[in-house]
Structure formats: structure tokens, C-alpha cells
Design a protein around this motif. Structure first.
Motif, PDB file in Angstrom:
ATOM      1  N   GLY A 102       0.817  -1.210   0.000  1.00  0.00           N
ATOM      2  CA  GLY A 102       0.000   0.000   0.000  1.00  0.00           C
ATOM      3  C   GLY A 102       0.850   1.259   0.000  1.00  0.00           C
ATOM      4  O   GLY A 102       0.571   2.213  -0.743  1.00  0.00           O
ATOM      5  N   TYR A 103       1.899   1.270   0.818  1.00  0.00           N
ATOM      6  CA  TYR A 103       2.794   2.427   0.842  1.00  0.00           C
ATOM      7  C   TYR A 103       3.538   2.572  -0.481  1.00  0.00           C
ATOM      8  O   TYR A 103       3.744   3.692  -0.979  1.00  0.00           O
ATOM      9  N   ILE A 104       3.925   1.465  -1.052  1.00  0.00           N
ATOM     10  CA  ILE A 104       4.633   1.491  -2.337  1.00  0.00           C
ATOM     11  C   ILE A 104       3.726   2.029  -3.436  1.00  0.00           C
ATOM     12  O   ILE A 104       4.145   2.833  -4.272  1.00  0.00           O
ATOM     13  N   ASP A 105       2.475   1.625  -3.416  1.00  0.00           N
ATOM     14  CA  ASP A 105       1.533   2.139  -4.419  1.00  0.00           C
ATOM     15  C   ASP A 105       1.387   3.654  -4.304  1.00  0.00           C
ATOM     16  O   ASP A 105       1.297   4.363  -5.320  1.00  0.00           O
ATOM     17  N   ALA A 106       1.372   4.155  -3.077  1.00  0.00           N
ATOM     18  CA  ALA A 106       1.265   5.603  -2.886  1.00  0.00           C
ATOM     19  C   ALA A 106       2.516   6.308  -3.413  1.00  0.00           C
ATOM     20  O   ALA A 106       2.425   7.377  -4.043  1.00  0.00           O
ATOM     21  N   VAL A 113       5.526   7.192 -11.507  1.00  0.00           N
ATOM     22  CA  VAL A 113       6.258   6.154 -12.236  1.00  0.00           C
ATOM     23  C   VAL A 113       5.487   4.844 -12.128  1.00  0.00           C
ATOM     24  O   VAL A 113       4.620   4.672 -11.269  1.00  0.00           O
ATOM     25  N   ASP A 114       5.829   3.914 -12.995  1.00  0.00           N
ATOM     26  CA  ASP A 114       5.214   2.585 -12.966  1.00  0.00           C
ATOM     27  C   ASP A 114       5.970   1.632 -12.051  1.00  0.00           C
ATOM     28  O   ASP A 114       5.407   0.646 -11.581  1.00  0.00           O
ATOM     29  N   ALA A 115       7.256   1.906 -11.841  1.00  0.00           N
ATOM     30  CA  ALA A 115       8.074   1.072 -10.961  1.00  0.00           C
ATOM     31  C   ALA A 115       9.056   1.966 -10.217  1.00  0.00           C
ATOM     32  O   ALA A 115       9.616   2.908 -10.796  1.00  0.00           O
ATOM     33  N   GLY A 145       6.741  -6.153 -10.884  1.00  0.00           N
ATOM     34  CA  GLY A 145       7.116  -4.971 -11.659  1.00  0.00           C
ATOM     35  C   GLY A 145       6.934  -3.651 -10.944  1.00  0.00           C
ATOM     36  O   GLY A 145       7.078  -2.595 -11.561  1.00  0.00           O
ATOM     37  N   LYS A 146       6.646  -3.689  -9.635  1.00  0.00           N
ATOM     38  CA  LYS A 146       6.467  -2.441  -8.899  1.00  0.00           C
ATOM     39  C   LYS A 146       7.800  -1.877  -8.385  1.00  0.00           C
ATOM     40  O   LYS A 146       7.897  -0.678  -8.110  1.00  0.00           O
ATOM     41  N   LEU A 147       8.792  -2.741  -8.234  1.00  0.00           N
ATOM     42  CA  LEU A 147      10.121  -2.338  -7.783  1.00  0.00           C
ATOM     43  C   LEU A 147      11.164  -2.851  -8.758  1.00  0.00           C
ATOM     44  O   LEU A 147      11.063  -3.972  -9.254  1.00  0.00           O
ATOM     45  N   LYS A 148      12.181  -2.026  -9.007  1.00  0.00           N
ATOM     46  CA  LYS A 148      13.326  -2.504  -9.778  1.00  0.00           C
ATOM     47  C   LYS A 148      14.365  -3.136  -8.858  1.00  0.00           C
ATOM     48  O   LYS A 148      15.063  -4.072  -9.244  1.00  0.00           O
ATOM     49  N   ALA A 149      14.487  -2.599  -7.645  1.00  0.00           N
ATOM     50  CA  ALA A 149      15.430  -3.118  -6.668  1.00  0.00           C
ATOM     51  C   ALA A 149      14.962  -2.680  -5.284  1.00  0.00           C
ATOM     52  O   ALA A 149      14.131  -1.779  -5.154  1.00  0.00           O
ATOM     53  N   TYR A 150      15.511  -3.342  -4.262  1.00  0.00           N
ATOM     54  CA  TYR A 150      15.168  -2.922  -2.899  1.00  0.00           C
ATOM     55  C   TYR A 150      16.374  -3.044  -1.986  1.00  0.00           C
ATOM     56  O   TYR A 150      17.333  -3.770  -2.249  1.00  0.00           O
ATOM     57  N   GLY A 151      16.304  -2.291  -0.897  1.00  0.00           N
ATOM     58  CA  GLY A 151      17.365  -2.293   0.098  1.00  0.00           C
ATOM     59  C   GLY A 151      16.794  -1.920   1.442  1.00  0.00           C
ATOM     60  O   GLY A 151      15.581  -1.961   1.656  1.00  0.00           O
TER      61      GLY A 151
END
Length: 326
Positions: A102-106, A113-115, A145-151
Motif C-alpha cells: 500500500g505504501y509502495i503504491d502511494a 512512475v510505474d516502478a 514490476g512495482k520495484l526494480k530493486a530494494y534495500g
């Protein structure tokens, strides 16, 4: 502006980035006009890494970045944001796959952006680093496809070390002349795993600019006023956890090694002396600050004598207050 490889992502980013907390909030009033001008000045100077978070002004920082990049183009710019600090109370149980998505969608909407280029867990409680299902959920969001990378963004070296057990792309950690412990326990392991290191709070909330004095005052909404003792969040985020008077004394001794170079630029160049660092992310509230920060990358390397002098100041004045705490 020199570029450094961002871990195993394949990205190259400027070694001086732009920390966008100050243009979002909690650093005194910054107008939209000044914030956009600071961003444009940084980008004009070759900065290609912008770091923000959903809680910086409740999305304001993200929206300002989106507006600037929409007007000038996003090519070659990596935007990192963070999620998790909106969880209230901020406890491990609040970190669920549904909440994070939900936070990522916001943030996707705010940044238009799409991702997301890079999503970082925003200094979660230590227990979260012992929950592999949370990192598995982030893997799923990459697959969707919502994230390209994470940390992750961490408070403690121990959290950073634990995070290396997961397939993360980056760790954001406080590292500056007043917070040197990561060099002893963390840098070598992160490099071995090709994990990017983002150095935040590089100027110790302004202490390492050399412009603050015992008489300096801060606005009511500035965290350097309301979080002096950790009233709102971890005290290490404010002046790097160093007692203000101790920091001022240490700065006076650091002045002796700066020569004609502004202390802020010397402090940033000191960070870049460490090969493990990918990017340092000083904040800026106006174009002149952004330009000065970026210019630090062009300074010659510090001498062995200068590096030793910084270590001596740290060991004498700062280490007893912070070294084992974070």
C-alpha cells in the motif's frame, strides 16, 4: 562528477547524491520554489541519485521530485524512496506485505512512475530483520514490476550486517566524520557481496558545515529543535547522536585541517575516501547548498595526515558518545 557502480544493479550513480528530507519537512520552512531550485541545481551539477521517503512531508518530497523530473526528463537519474515509517505504532508487527504494498503504491503515484527504482525499508525495528517473509514479499513486488530493486535503511551496524543475509541491493547507514563504526564491521562484507552503501547524515545535521554555534537556533518544526534527545525518532538522526556542545568542540579542532576548503566539502570528500561508499546524500534547501555539496566531488583526495587528524578528533571527542550505541 565521478560515477560509482551501485552494487550489483548495473546502475552508475554520482558519488554525491541529493538527500531530499530537508525539502519535504522537519528542517524548517522550505518553499516549493526553493526546493525545486535546489533539485535543479543538483541535477545541473551532475547529481544522478536522489533519495527521498514517503514520510518526508507526507509525500511532498516525492511529489517535488516528480515535478522537477517531469519538466527536465528522468534519463540517467535514480530515485530511491523508503517505506515503513508510516506504520503507527512503529512496531515489527505492522510490517506486513499488504501494508508495504500500500505504501509502495502511494509512492508510485507521488513519483509518477510505474516502478520504483529503489525501495528501502525505512529504519524498521530490529525484529523486522529477522523476518525473512518481509524480504520475500519485496522479491514478489520486484516480480510484479512495482520495484526494480530494494534495500534497507538502518540505524545500527548490527542491523546492516543482518540485512546482508537477504538479496538486498543496498544499505543506507549514517556515516560521517562523527560516525565511523561502519568501517570496522560492515564495509568489507558489503563490498564482498556487491551491496551498495548509501551514506546518510553526511554532515551530521549541519554540525560538520562549521556554520553552527552555541547561539544557533532552529525552527519549532526543525528536528534539530524537537528531536535533540530522541523525542520523535532515533536520536542518532539528529547531530548523529553527538551532544551538541561536544560536536561544536570537535568542529573547532577539525577546522585546523581544512585549509581553504569549506568544512562541509572536506567532510563530504572524507566520506568519498572510502571505496565501499557508493554515494553520499547531503541535503540542500537552496541552489547554493546543492552546488557546494556537488563541488566536493572535485576536491583532491585527503592526505594521510588529514585522515589521521580526523580519526584523532573522533577518538578523542566523539567515540565515547556514539561508537558502541549504533
Amino acid at each position: 562528477m565521478q560515477q560509482r557502480q551501485f552494487g550489483k544493479t548495473g546502475w552508475s550513480v554520482s558519488e554525491i547524491g541529493f538527500g531530499a528530507w530537508a525539502i519535504g519537512g522537519s528542517w524548517g520552512d522550505v518553499s516549493d520554489r526553493d526546493a525545486e531550485a535546489a533539485l535543479n541545481a543538483a541535477l545541473d551539477a551532475g547529481v544522478t541519485f536522489l533519495d527521498t521517503a514517503d514520510v518526508y512531508g507526507d509525500g511532498r518530497s516525492e511529489r517535488l521530485i516528480a515535478r522537477v523530473l517531469k519538466s527536465r526528463g528522468r534519463d540517467g537519474v535514480v530515485v530511491a524512496t523508503k517505506a515503513g515509517r508510516k506504520i503507527n505504532p512503529h512496531v515489527s508487527a505492522g510490517y506486513t506485505p499488504a501494508a508495504l504494498e500500500g505504501y509502495i503504491d502511494a509512492s508510485l503515484r507521488n513519483l509518477e512512475v510505474d516502478a520504483l527504482d529503489l525501495l528501502q525499508l525505512h529504519c524498521p525495528p530490529t525484529d523486522v530483520f529477522y523476518r525473512p517473509e518481509i524480504f520475500a514479499a519485496l522479491d514478489q513486488l520486484v516480480s510484479k514490476g512495482k520495484l526494480k530493486a530494494y534495500g534497507v535503511s538502518v540505524e545500527k551496524v548490527e542491523e546492516a550486517l543482518k540485512a546482508l543475509e537477504y538479496p538486498i541491493s543496498s544499505v543506507q547507514i549514517i556515516f560521517n566524520m562523527f560516525r565511523q563504526r561502519p568501517t570496522e564491521h560492515f564495509f568489507e562484507r558489503a563490498q564482498a557481496q556487491q551491496v551498495a552503501i548509501i551514506a546518510r547524515v553526511p554532515l551530521a545535521s549541519g554540525l560538520l558545515t562549521g556554520k553552527l554555534t552555541a547561539q544557533s537556533s532552529f525552527a519549532r518544526e526543525d528536528h534539530r529543535n524537537f528531536n535533540r534527545h530522541g523525542e520523535a525518532f532515533d536520536v542518532g538522526e539528529t547531530f548523529s547522536g553527538v551532544p551538541y556542545d561536544v560536536g561544536l568542540q570537535a568542529v573547532e579542532e577539525l577546522r585546523a585541517i581544512t585549509g581553504n576548503i569549506p568544512l562541509a566539502q572536506l567532510a563530504l570528500r572524507w566520506i568519498l575516501m572510502f571505496d565501499a561508499i557508493t554515494v553520499a546524500i547531503p541535503g540542500a534547501k537552496n541552489p547554493s547548498q546543492a552546488q557546494s555539496n556537488a563541488a566536493a566531488a572535485a576536491l583532491p583526495p585527503l592526505s594521510a595526515e588529514q585522515m589521521a587528524a580526523v580519526k584523532q578528533v573522533y577518538d578523542t571527542h566523539i567515540k565515547p558518545h556514539v561508537h558502541q550505541r549504533w
